[in-house]
Enzyme design. Sequence first.
Site, PDB file in Angstrom:
ATOM      1  N   CYS A 188       6.041  -6.572  -0.431  1.00  0.00           N
ATOM      2  CA  CYS A 188       5.608  -5.233  -0.054  1.00  0.00           C
ATOM      3  C   CYS A 188       6.450  -4.189  -0.783  1.00  0.00           C
ATOM      4  CB  CYS A 188       5.728  -5.048   1.456  1.00  0.00           C
ATOM      5  SG  CYS A 188       5.376  -3.360   2.016  1.00  0.00           S
ATOM      6  N   ASP A 195       4.194 -11.092   0.546  1.00  0.00           N
ATOM      7  CA  ASP A 195       2.735 -11.086   0.643  1.00  0.00           C
ATOM      8  C   ASP A 195       2.232 -12.353  -0.044  1.00  0.00           C
ATOM      9  OD1 ASP A 195       2.635  -8.546   1.867  1.00  0.00           O
ATOM     10  OD2 ASP A 195       2.723  -7.545  -0.079  1.00  0.00           O
TER      11      ASP A 195
END
Length: 281
Positions: A188, A195
């Site tokens: 992120c 992620d």
Amino acid sequence: MSKYSDAKELAGLTLGKKTEYANQYDASLLQPVPRSLNRDDLELGDTLPFLGHDIWTLYELSWLNSKGLPQVAVGEVYIPATSANLIESKSFKLYLNSYNQTRFASWEEVAERLTQDLSACAGEKVLVEVNPVGHYTNQPIVTMEGECIDDQDIEINSYDFDADLLAGAAGEDQVEEVLHSHLLKSNCLITNQPDWGSVEIRYQGAKIDREKLLRYLVSFREHNEFHEQCVERIFTDLMKYCQPNKLTVFARYTRRGGLDINPYRSTEQDKPAHNHRMARQ
């Protein structure tokens, strides 16, 4: 770290900050992020080289009906890639939570409110579906199409993003094929949380060297950028280094906070044929 990570447009986001959770409807919780931040970095002009949508699945959507009985649904949201803004995911989660103790007269009213608010935040009309849980009873869990490139016996020692790993990846043979990898991982932009995603690459043109492609995708592993921005970076890098005649990049990310994000960018069409979740979603 992305060149625009300190942009003033990101300073006011609730992402990464202690937050109060509202349970009464509040559209002001939604926060936009200008797409121009990473598109300027990618040197994309006003005419985009791709069509596409960001496809969100809303797994934690609930409100009260007019008699106070809780309702639950699964939402699907299609945000055009041509919109001025993407929607920051934590603000999206907080916004959806604000529906939890709010009464709505009908499911149609919920869908209309979602459409209105999300379109205003994105800066362009957004398509919203609000489906009962039973709608998905017979929907299969799918895998990506084409050949998986992950099972290669290669050694990797660097995980810093490097677009130049695609240099020389375009071969002499002309092909039309679909490749995919489950090894896409980035972080992120704000919180540095991981992620996790899978990415499908469909193209027509010079055959792409699979080892170079896999090394390139793995180089995202310590890269900080939002989902949508990573996919646009993959698309533009493949166009730059491999120059395919046709290209589609479709990533499906694992859910966080009851949301998953599935960016789709293509020279051919603006959305995939279906929105079926994968095993990790």
